[in-house]
Design a protein around this motif. Structure first.
Motif, PDB file in Angstrom:
ATOM      1  N   SER A  81       5.178   9.274 -31.335  1.00 52.57           N
ATOM      2  CA  SER A  81       4.634   7.834 -31.161  1.00 52.57           C
ATOM      3  C   SER A  81       3.591   7.910 -31.743  1.00 52.57           C
ATOM      4  O   SER A  81       2.284   8.001 -32.029  1.00 52.57           O
ATOM      5  N   PRO A  82       4.092   7.943 -33.915  1.00 53.34           N
ATOM      6  CA  PRO A  82       3.048   8.023 -34.993  1.00 53.34           C
ATOM      7  C   PRO A  82       1.781   6.881 -35.177  1.00 53.34           C
ATOM      8  O   PRO A  82       1.118   7.345 -36.098  1.00 53.34           O
ATOM      9  N   CYS A  83       2.311   5.625 -34.498  1.00 54.01           N
ATOM     10  CA  CYS A  83       1.583   4.496 -34.324  1.00 54.01           C
ATOM     11  C   CYS A  83       0.311   4.380 -33.430  1.00 54.01           C
ATOM     12  O   CYS A  83       0.041   3.387 -33.649  1.00 54.01           O
ATOM     13  N   LEU A  84      -0.339   5.543 -32.762  1.00 51.03           N
ATOM     14  CA  LEU A  84      -0.847   5.227 -31.508  1.00 51.03           C
ATOM     15  C   LEU A  84      -2.199   4.885 -32.142  1.00 51.03           C
ATOM     16  O   LEU A  84      -3.264   5.092 -33.021  1.00 51.03           O
ATOM     17  N   GLU A  85      -3.344   4.485 -31.234  1.00 51.29           N
ATOM     18  CA  GLU A  85      -4.799   3.826 -31.764  1.00 51.29           C
ATOM     19  C   GLU A  85      -5.521   4.440 -30.630  1.00 51.29           C
ATOM     20  O   GLU A  85      -6.544   4.584 -30.963  1.00 51.29           O
ATOM     21  N   ARG A  86      -5.297   4.263 -29.626  1.00 49.54           N
ATOM     22  CA  ARG A  86      -5.215   4.483 -28.811  1.00 49.54           C
ATOM     23  C   ARG A  86      -4.861   5.919 -27.714  1.00 49.54           C
ATOM     24  O   ARG A  86      -3.920   5.799 -27.071  1.00 49.54           O
ATOM     25  N   ILE A  87      -5.586   7.140 -27.072  1.00 46.64           N
ATOM     26  CA  ILE A  87      -4.826   8.547 -26.222  1.00 46.64           C
ATOM     27  C   ILE A  87      -5.361   8.619 -25.420  1.00 46.64           C
ATOM     28  O   ILE A  87      -7.100   8.980 -25.798  1.00 46.64           O
ATOM     29  N   SER A  88      -5.513   8.627 -24.107  1.00 50.30           N
ATOM     30  CA  SER A  88      -5.857   9.145 -23.116  1.00 50.30           C
ATOM     31  C   SER A  88      -5.195   9.947 -22.086  1.00 50.30           C
ATOM     32  O   SER A  88      -4.096  10.153 -21.607  1.00 50.30           O
ATOM     33  N   LEU A  89      -6.299  11.453 -22.564  1.00 55.66           N
ATOM     34  CA  LEU A  89      -5.686  12.971 -21.971  1.00 55.66           C
ATOM     35  C   LEU A  89      -6.832  12.593 -21.108  1.00 55.66           C
ATOM     36  O   LEU A  89      -6.409  14.618 -20.260  1.00 55.66           O
ATOM     37  N   ALA A  90      -7.098  11.898 -20.303  1.00 57.91           N
ATOM     38  CA  ALA A  90      -8.141  12.509 -19.118  1.00 57.91           C
ATOM     39  C   ALA A  90      -7.299  13.105 -17.964  1.00 57.91           C
ATOM     40  O   ALA A  90      -6.882  12.781 -17.210  1.00 57.91           O
TER      41      ALA A  90
END
Length: 386
Positions: A81-90
Motif C-alpha cells: 500500500s504505497p499511497c497510505l496517508e494514515r497508519i495505526s499500529l496502536a
C-alpha cells in the motif's frame, strides 16, 4: 447462448480496463465493505485496492502470540500500500523497529502515524520514520517506553510539518527532547506529555505561539518551567491535573501570563494557593472552564477573586474542595455573570440549605453532582487528521 456471449464479452472488457480507470472506480466507493469486495474480485483488482488505500489500522488482539504474528506481517502489508496517508499500529506491542522500514513505501504521502503502546519501537525505528516520512503531521508515541530524547530529536529534525504529538507516558523523554521539538517544528499546536516525570518545563522556553493545547497531567513542572510553558502566549487549553511539586511550593501563579487561556484543569493540584488563584483569575480574562476539584488550598480569598475577575467563566468544578464554604458559594452567586454549570459535591462545608439558596438566587446555573475527570476537546478529535 446470447446471454453467455454477452457475459464473456463484458468480462473481456473489464480485463482490459487500465489501473487508472479501476482506481477511479475504486475511489468512488464510499463503503468499506464495497472496497473490500472490490479487492477480492481478482489479483489485479486486489493490487488496485491496495494502491487506492489511504488508511490502514492494525488492531491489537491482546494475545501476545497473535500480536507477534501480526507484527511479522506488517512490513509485507505496508509494502503493498504505497499511497497510505494514515497508519495505526496502536497496541501491537511486539512491533520491532524493522516493521517501520516499509513505511518508506508511503514516504511523502504519509501524514498520520500512531505507534501507541508499541513498546518494541526504539530511537532507531523513530530515526527511520524521520528519514522516510518527512510530511508527517500527526504522531502518537504514547507508552513507547524505549523512546528517548535522541529519537525525538531525530523525528523533529526530519518531520518539520508536525502539528500534533502525543508523548504520554514516554518515561525516557526530558526537557532536551521537548526543546528539540519546538526548535525544529514551528507548527506544533497540540502536545501531550502526561506522565513524563523527567520534564520540568524549561524545554518549552521560546515555544511557538502556535501551541494551543497542552496535556501535562501528573508531571513535575518546576516554577520556572511553568513560566516557560506559557511563554508562547497562544495556549487555550491546559491540563495540569495532579501536578506534582519537587519543592512542595506553589508556582501556579505563573499561569497568569497565559492570556489566551480558555480551559484550565487544575484538579488535585494540592499545592495551589489563594495567591495563585487570584493571579490566574485576574490574568486570564478569557477563562471559560476551570476545574478546581480537590484543590484544598483554595479558601475564601481565592473564591472571592474568581467572583471578581472571571466574567466569562461558564463552567466551574469545585468537587470535594474542603475549604469552599457557604460564604464562598454566596460570593460565586453574586459574581461570574456568565456561569452556566457548577459541578459541586462532597464539599463538607456546604449544606443542602446553602445549595438551595444558591439555586433560588441563580436559577440560570445548573448545579451538577457528578465529577468530571476530563474536560475540554477530546484527544481523539485533536489527533484525527483533517
Amino acid at each position: 447462448m446470447e446471454r453467455e456471449t454477452m457475459d464473456v464479452s463484458l468480462e473481456n472488457c473489464i480485463c482490459y480496463l487500465s489501473d487508472d480507470c479501476l482506481l477511479s472506480v475504486f475511489n468512488k466507493l464510499e463503503s468499506e465493505l464495497d472496497r473490500d469486495a472490490f479487492g477480492l474480485t481478482c489479483r489485479n483488482w486486489f493490487k488496485v485496492r491496495n494502491i487506492g488505500r489511504k488508511s490502514l489500522t492494525f488492531h491489537c488482539s491482546f494475545n501476545p502470540t497473535l500480536d507477534k504474528e501480526h507484527a511479522n506481517c506488517i512490513p509485507k502489508i505496508l509494502s503493498r500500500s504505497p499511497c497510505l496517508e494514515r497508519i495505526s499500529l496502536a497496541g501491537i506491542a511486539e512491533s520491532p523497529d524493522s516493521a517501520l522500514n516499509a513505511l518508506t513505501m508511503s514516504g511523502s504521502s504519509l501524514r498520520s502515524l500512531s505507534l501507541y503502546c508499541c513498546s518494541g519501537i526504539t530511537d532507531d525505528g523513530l530515526a527511520q520514520v524521520a528519514i522516510g516520512c518527512p510530511n508527517l503531521v500527526v504522531v502518537e508515541l504514547q507508552s513507547c517506553f524505549n523512546i528517548t530524547d535522541v529519537g525525538l530529536e531525530s523525528l523533529s529534525k526530519g518531520c518539520h510539518a508536525l502539528k500534533s504529538l502525543n508523548l504520554g507516558s514516554c518515561i525516557g523523554i526530558s526537557d532536551r527532547g521537548v526543546s528539540a521539538v519546538f526548535s525544529n517544528c514551528s507548527n506544533i499546536c497540540t502536545l501531550i506529555i502526561t506522565g513524563c516525570r523527567h520534564v520540568s518545563g524549561v524545554g518549552f522556553r521560546g515555544c511557538s505561539s502556535m501551541l494551543r493545547y497542552l496535556e501535562a497531567e501528573s508531571c513535575m513542572l518546576s516554577t520556572d518551567g511553568l513560566l516557560d510553558v506559557v511563554s508562547g502566549g497562544g495556549l487555550e487549553y491546559l491540563n495540569l491535573h495532579k501536578l506534582g511539586s519537587s519543592t512542595g511550593l506553589d508556582g501556579l501563579g505563573s499561569l497568569a501570563f497565559a492570556k489566551s487561556l480558555r480551559i484550565l484543569n487544575l484538579r488535585m493540584c494540592r499545592y495551589l494557593t489563594d495567591d495563585s488563584v487570584a493571579a490566574i483569575a485576574s490574568g486570564c480574562p478569557f477563562l471559560e472552564e476551570w476545574n478546581l476539584s480537590v484543590c484544598h488550598g483554595v479558601h475564601l480569598p481565592g473564591w472571592s477573586a474568581i467572583r471578581l475577575y472571571c466574567n466569562k467563566l461558564r463552567v466551574l468544578h469545585v468537587n470535594r474542595c474542603r475549604n469552599i464554604c457557604e460564604q464562598s458559594l454566596l460570593l460565586l452567586c453574586n459574581g461570574c455573570p456568565r456561569l452556566e454549570v457548577l459541578h459541586i459535591n462532597g464539599c463538607i462545608k456546604i449544606t443542602h440549605s446553602g445549595l438551595a439558596l444558591f439555586t433560588v438566587s441563580r436559577p440560570d446555573v445548573n448545579l451538577r453532582m457528578d465529577e468530571v475527570l476530563s474536560i475540554g476537546p477530546s484527544i481523539e478529535n485533536l489527533f484525527r487528521m483533517q
